[in-house]
Write a protein that holds these residues in place. Structure first.
Motif, PDB file in Angstrom:
ATOM      1  N   GLY A 191       0.809  -1.214   0.000  1.00  0.00           N
ATOM      2  CA  GLY A 191       0.000   0.000   0.000  1.00  0.00           C
ATOM      3  C   GLY A 191       0.837   1.255   0.000  1.00  0.00           C
ATOM      4  N   LEU A 192       1.902   1.265   0.803  1.00  0.00           N
ATOM      5  CA  LEU A 192       2.792   2.428   0.810  1.00  0.00           C
ATOM      6  C   LEU A 192       3.464   2.609  -0.544  1.00  0.00           C
ATOM      7  CD1 LEU A 192       4.482   2.069   4.329  1.00  0.00           C
ATOM      8  CD2 LEU A 192       2.740   3.727   3.628  1.00  0.00           C
ATOM      9  N   GLY A 193       3.829   1.490  -1.179  1.00  0.00           N
ATOM     10  CA  GLY A 193       4.459   1.601  -2.495  1.00  0.00           C
ATOM     11  C   GLY A 193       3.517   2.180  -3.530  1.00  0.00           C
ATOM     12  N   ILE A 194       2.276   1.686  -3.544  1.00  0.00           N
ATOM     13  CA  ILE A 194       1.294   2.203  -4.511  1.00  0.00           C
ATOM     14  C   ILE A 194       0.975   3.668  -4.222  1.00  0.00           C
ATOM     15  CG2 ILE A 194      -1.072   1.948  -5.331  1.00  0.00           C
ATOM     16  CD1 ILE A 194      -0.821  -1.048  -4.769  1.00  0.00           C
ATOM     17  N   GLY A 195       0.839   4.001  -2.947  1.00  0.00           N
ATOM     18  CA  GLY A 195       0.581   5.398  -2.599  1.00  0.00           C
ATOM     19  C   GLY A 195       1.733   6.305  -2.987  1.00  0.00           C
ATOM     20  N   GLY A 196       2.960   5.837  -2.799  1.00  0.00           N
ATOM     21  CA  GLY A 196       4.112   6.627  -3.193  1.00  0.00           C
ATOM     22  C   GLY A 196       4.180   6.850  -4.686  1.00  0.00           C
ATOM     23  N   ILE A 197       3.840   5.795  -5.455  1.00  0.00           N
ATOM     24  CA  ILE A 197       3.836   5.942  -6.911  1.00  0.00           C
ATOM     25  C   ILE A 197       2.764   6.935  -7.342  1.00  0.00           C
ATOM     26  CG2 ILE A 197       3.377   4.727  -9.069  1.00  0.00           C
ATOM     27  CD1 ILE A 197       4.619   2.240  -7.805  1.00  0.00           C
ATOM     28  N   ALA A 198       1.584   6.877  -6.731  1.00  0.00           N
ATOM     29  CA  ALA A 198       0.504   7.798  -7.092  1.00  0.00           C
ATOM     30  C   ALA A 198       0.892   9.248  -6.779  1.00  0.00           C
ATOM     31  CB  ALA A 198      -0.773   7.413  -6.345  1.00  0.00           C
ATOM     32  N   ILE A 199       1.477   9.455  -5.602  1.00  0.00           N
ATOM     33  CA  ILE A 199       1.904  10.819  -5.238  1.00  0.00           C
ATOM     34  C   ILE A 199       3.008  11.297  -6.171  1.00  0.00           C
ATOM     35  CG2 ILE A 199       2.976  12.199  -3.423  1.00  0.00           C
ATOM     36  CD1 ILE A 199       1.559  10.421  -1.390  1.00  0.00           C
ATOM     37  N   GLY A 200       3.944  10.386  -6.505  1.00  0.00           N
ATOM     38  CA  GLY A 200       5.035  10.772  -7.398  1.00  0.00           C
ATOM     39  C   GLY A 200       4.545  11.158  -8.777  1.00  0.00           C
ATOM     40  N   LEU A 201       3.560  10.411  -9.309  1.00  0.00           N
ATOM     41  CA  LEU A 201       3.020  10.747 -10.619  1.00  0.00           C
ATOM     42  C   LEU A 201       2.236  12.054 -10.581  1.00  0.00           C
ATOM     43  CD1 LEU A 201       1.843   7.228 -11.851  1.00  0.00           C
ATOM     44  CD2 LEU A 201       3.845   8.521 -12.604  1.00  0.00           C
ATOM     45  N   ALA A 202       1.508  12.276  -9.492  1.00  0.00           N
ATOM     46  CA  ALA A 202       0.709  13.501  -9.398  1.00  0.00           C
ATOM     47  C   ALA A 202       1.591  14.740  -9.266  1.00  0.00           C
ATOM     48  CB  ALA A 202      -0.247  13.406  -8.211  1.00  0.00           C
ATOM     49  N   ALA A 203       2.692  14.620  -8.563  1.00  0.00           N
ATOM     50  CA  ALA A 203       3.580  15.770  -8.346  1.00  0.00           C
ATOM     51  C   ALA A 203       4.910  15.570  -9.045  1.00  0.00           C
ATOM     52  CB  ALA A 203       3.791  15.983  -6.849  1.00  0.00           C
ATOM     53  N   GLN A 204       4.865  14.981 -10.233  1.00  0.00           N
ATOM     54  CA  GLN A 204       6.099  14.659 -10.949  1.00  0.00           C
ATOM     55  C   GLN A 204       6.919  15.897 -11.258  1.00  0.00           C
ATOM     56  OE1 GLN A 204       5.396  12.556 -14.564  1.00  0.00           O
ATOM     57  NE2 GLN A 204       7.554  12.239 -15.030  1.00  0.00           N
ATOM     58  N   GLY A 205       6.264  16.946 -11.738  1.00  0.00           N
ATOM     59  CA  GLY A 205       6.995  18.165 -12.086  1.00  0.00           C
ATOM     60  C   GLY A 205       7.629  18.822 -10.877  1.00  0.00           C
ATOM     61  N   ILE A 206       6.884  18.866  -9.768  1.00  0.00           N
ATOM     62  CA  ILE A 206       7.403  19.511  -8.556  1.00  0.00           C
ATOM     63  C   ILE A 206       8.608  18.750  -8.016  1.00  0.00           C
ATOM     64  CG2 ILE A 206       6.854  20.147  -6.182  1.00  0.00           C
ATOM     65  CD1 ILE A 206       3.972  20.567  -7.084  1.00  0.00           C
ATOM     66  N   PHE A 207       8.458  17.414  -7.915  1.00  0.00           N
ATOM     67  CA  PHE A 207       9.574  16.625  -7.388  1.00  0.00           C
ATOM     68  C   PHE A 207      10.764  16.632  -8.338  1.00  0.00           C
ATOM     69  CE2 PHE A 207       6.228  14.579  -4.762  1.00  0.00           C
ATOM     70  CZ  PHE A 207       6.817  14.774  -3.534  1.00  0.00           C
ATOM     71  N   SER A 208      10.495  16.692  -9.643  1.00  0.00           N
ATOM     72  CA  SER A 208      11.600  16.755 -10.607  1.00  0.00           C
ATOM     73  C   SER A 208      12.422  18.014 -10.409  1.00  0.00           C
ATOM     74  CB  SER A 208      11.037  16.685 -12.027  1.00  0.00           C
ATOM     75  OG  SER A 208      12.074  16.810 -12.970  1.00  0.00           O
ATOM     76  N   ASP A 209      11.750  19.149 -10.258  1.00  0.00           N
ATOM     77  CA  ASP A 209      12.475  20.410 -10.033  1.00  0.00           C
ATOM     78  C   ASP A 209      13.143  20.432  -8.663  1.00  0.00           C
ATOM     79  OD1 ASP A 209      11.873  21.557 -12.496  1.00  0.00           O
ATOM     80  OD2 ASP A 209       9.936  22.282 -11.804  1.00  0.00           O
ATOM     81  N   LEU A 210      12.496  19.814  -7.662  1.00  0.00           N
ATOM     82  CA  LEU A 210      13.079  19.778  -6.318  1.00  0.00           C
ATOM     83  C   LEU A 210      14.374  18.982  -6.307  1.00  0.00           C
ATOM     84  CD1 LEU A 210      13.003  20.277  -3.275  1.00  0.00           C
ATOM     85  CD2 LEU A 210      11.518  18.277  -3.048  1.00  0.00           C
ATOM     86  N   PHE A 211      14.355  17.791  -6.917  1.00  0.00           N
ATOM     87  CA  PHE A 211      15.573  16.982  -6.953  1.00  0.00           C
ATOM     88  C   PHE A 211      16.631  17.614  -7.853  1.00  0.00           C
ATOM     89  CE2 PHE A 211      12.601  13.564  -5.583  1.00  0.00           C
ATOM     90  CZ  PHE A 211      13.250  13.239  -4.407  1.00  0.00           C
ATOM     91  N   ALA A 212      16.203  18.334  -8.900  1.00  0.00           N
ATOM     92  CA  ALA A 212      17.165  19.069  -9.721  1.00  0.00           C
ATOM     93  C   ALA A 212      17.826  20.170  -8.902  1.00  0.00           C
ATOM     94  CB  ALA A 212      16.477  19.646 -10.951  1.00  0.00           C
ATOM     95  N   ALA A 213      17.045  20.840  -8.037  1.00  0.00           N
ATOM     96  CA  ALA A 213      17.622  21.868  -7.167  1.00  0.00           C
ATOM     97  C   ALA A 213      18.631  21.263  -6.197  1.00  0.00           C
ATOM     98  CB  ALA A 213      16.511  22.582  -6.397  1.00  0.00           C
ATOM     99  N   LEU A 214      18.294  20.107  -5.619  1.00  0.00           N
ATOM    100  CA  LEU A 214      19.238  19.445  -4.720  1.00  0.00           C
ATOM    101  C   LEU A 214      20.485  19.001  -5.476  1.00  0.00           C
ATOM    102  CD1 LEU A 214      16.774  17.278  -2.581  1.00  0.00           C
ATOM    103  CD2 LEU A 214      17.835  19.460  -1.986  1.00  0.00           C
ATOM    104  N   SER A 215      20.316  18.586  -6.730  1.00  0.00           N
ATOM    105  CA  SER A 215      21.477  18.224  -7.549  1.00  0.00           C
ATOM    106  C   SER A 215      22.376  19.424  -7.784  1.00  0.00           C
ATOM    107  CB  SER A 215      21.004  17.644  -8.887  1.00  0.00           C
ATOM    108  OG  SER A 215      22.109  17.367  -9.723  1.00  0.00           O
ATOM    109  N   ILE A 216      21.779  20.590  -8.049  1.00  0.00           N
ATOM    110  CA  ILE A 216      22.580  21.809  -8.241  1.00  0.00           C
ATOM    111  C   ILE A 216      23.297  22.176  -6.949  1.00  0.00           C
ATOM    112  CG2 ILE A 216      22.427  24.287  -8.700  1.00  0.00           C
ATOM    113  CD1 ILE A 216      20.093  23.683 -10.577  1.00  0.00           C
ATOM    114  N   ILE A 217      22.599  22.021  -5.818  1.00  0.00           N
ATOM    115  CA  ILE A 217      23.176  22.411  -4.533  1.00  0.00           C
ATOM    116  C   ILE A 217      24.343  21.517  -4.159  1.00  0.00           C
ATOM    117  CG2 ILE A 217      22.701  22.533  -2.054  1.00  0.00           C
ATOM    118  CD1 ILE A 217      19.836  23.397  -2.831  1.00  0.00           C
ATOM    119  N   PHE A 218      24.191  20.202  -4.349  1.00  0.00           N
ATOM    120  CA  PHE A 218      25.234  19.280  -3.911  1.00  0.00           C
ATOM    121  C   PHE A 218      26.337  19.112  -4.948  1.00  0.00           C
ATOM    122  CE2 PHE A 218      21.692  17.923  -1.157  1.00  0.00           C
ATOM    123  CZ  PHE A 218      22.331  18.005   0.064  1.00  0.00           C
ATOM    124  N   ASP A 219      25.988  19.062  -6.224  1.00  0.00           N
ATOM    125  CA  ASP A 219      26.996  18.891  -7.266  1.00  0.00           C
ATOM    126  C   ASP A 219      27.717  20.201  -7.586  1.00  0.00           C
ATOM    127  OD1 ASP A 219      28.340  17.177  -9.129  1.00  0.00           O
ATOM    128  OD2 ASP A 219      27.224  18.144 -10.734  1.00  0.00           O
TER     129      ASP A 219
END
Length: 399
Positions: A191-219
């Motif tokens: 259930g947690l896996g399916i819920g995580g996939i649903a949230i990830g698909l719904a907020a794909q753009g937001i999480f993509s930019d968030l992880f890109a920001a963390l990539s810029i910060i750390f790299d």
């Protein structure tokens, strides 16, 4: 959990004892009687275990206090020693007490129901404590990275990062605890896996930019205030946000680019250049003598070295439409672009002065126009062509 404790109690019950199986009050009375019987029969072992447990708790507390003082006395904030101090500080006294009880419980030979209860509490306490330790280590390393780069974006994002890390770690800890208590967690994990996939698909753009920001910060491909070339745009980085990055172009416009789009294209960073190579294309007129052409590379090299920069090469390139083209390359060792532009100007003026003094003339696009009269003769001041005169004389003879 209640059913497992009841089962353990049944297994540990003396063969002579009888108890109702369905009355809760009778169950409680049975547990009380079993505990009293255990204390009466093992009072010496219990006393020794309590003393040993207190000694173990005291030793663990002293170790924690000593390690915490050593960590807090170390200079600097967000260092590895400071992170260790934070982890030690988050170690709860209740966890130390439970560890001490678990260490000596076997010597006192408690009933199975009490041992099962101690084991359950010990598992819950240790798993939660490990989750707290891991969270503090991860957050400490992230904050250390933020303090090294003085990154405002990461500092502002620490709230959401702390929330995400805490939710993930304590979710894992809950699953581990339930699994150790005999609960089937397969459905929960699914259930947690399916819920995580649903949230990830719904907020794909937001999480993509968030992880890109963390990539810029750390790299750290670039930092605030550095000049970069992104795609076909040259701009200065003003701020890296959680979703977008703000760039100030050389023309003054403010460009707001999503972090994902920013990292999807090639980026050229003009900062931290230990040297910059400068190229001059120099054209001289075709009337320059061969001896002067042979001497020109040495003259260019001499002026570059006189200005204090590293000469690379100077050579003849090609015969141009209106010039004899030479190329000059030299390096300026500086990260400051203002120093580079000043060096380029200084070398250019030196070359102009030296070449003018040596008699060189710079070529520029020119065209020569020859004008002729109606009869085909050249108009002065150009020399006349003899061929048109011959045609004119033939035309003057009688037919």
């Amino acid at each position: 959990m209640t059913f497992s404790i009841l089962a353990a109690a049944k297994a540990a019950a003396p063969k002579t004892a009888t108890r109702p199986a369905t009355d809760p009050l009778a169950d409680l009375r049975y547990w009380w009687d079993a505990s009293v019987a255990w204390i009466n029969s093992h009072w010496l072992q219990i006393g020794i275990a309590i003393g040993a447990g207190l000694a173990i708790y005291f030793i663990l507390s002293m170790i924690r206090r000593f390690a915490l003082k050593r960590a807090q006395s170390a200079p600097g904030e967000f260092t590895l020693t400071d992170i260790v101090g934070r982890v030690i500080h988050k170690t709860k006294s209740a966890v130390l007490a439970i560890i001490a009880i678990r260490a000596v419980a076997g010597y006192a030979q408690p009933p199975a129901v009490i041992m099962q209860l101690i084991q359950t509490i010990f598992t819950i306490a240790v798993v939660l404590q490990v989750a707290i330790w891991v969270r503090e280590i991860i957050l400490g390393l992230i904050q250390r990275r933020a303090s090294d780069g003085h990154n405002e974006t990461l500092v502002n994002a620490m709230g959401i990062i702390r929330l995400l890390i805490s939710v993930a770690l304590f979710a894992i800890a809950t699953i581990v605890i339930l699994d150790n208590m005999g609960v089937n967690v397969t459905g929960l994990v699914a259930g947690l896996g399916i819920g995580g996939i649903a949230i990830g698909l719904a907020a794909q753009g937001i999480f993509s930019d968030l992880f890109a920001a963390l990539s810029i910060i750390f790299d750290r491909p670039f930092r605030n205030g550095e000049t970069i070339k992104w795609d076909t745009t040259t701009a200065t980085v003003e701020r890296v946000g959680l979703k977008s990055t703000r760039l100030r172009s050389i023309n003054g416009e403010l460009l707001i680019v999503s972090n994902t789009n920013l990292l999807s294209k090639e980026i050229s960073n003009f900062a931290h250049l230990h040297r910059r190579r400068i190229t001059f294309a120099i054209g001289v007129i075709y009337q320059t003598t061969p001896a002067m052409l042979r001497d020109l590379p040495a003259l260019l090299e001499e002026q570059v070295k006189a200005s204090g920069h590293e000469f690379i090469r100077s050579s003849f390139v090609t015969f141009g439409p209106s010039s004899l083209d030479f190329e000059l390359l030299f390096d300026v060792y500086s990260e400051d672009y203002q120093v580079v532009t000043a060096a380029r100007t200084d070398v250019a003026i030196r070359l102009f002065e030296a070449m003018a003094a040596a008699g060189y003339e710079f070529a520029y696009p020119t065209q020569t126009t020859f004008t002729s009269a109606p009869d085909g003769t050249m108009i002065m001041p150009y020399p006349e062509s003899p061929e048109p005169k011959a045609r004119t004389a033939k035309a003057a003879k009688p037919a």
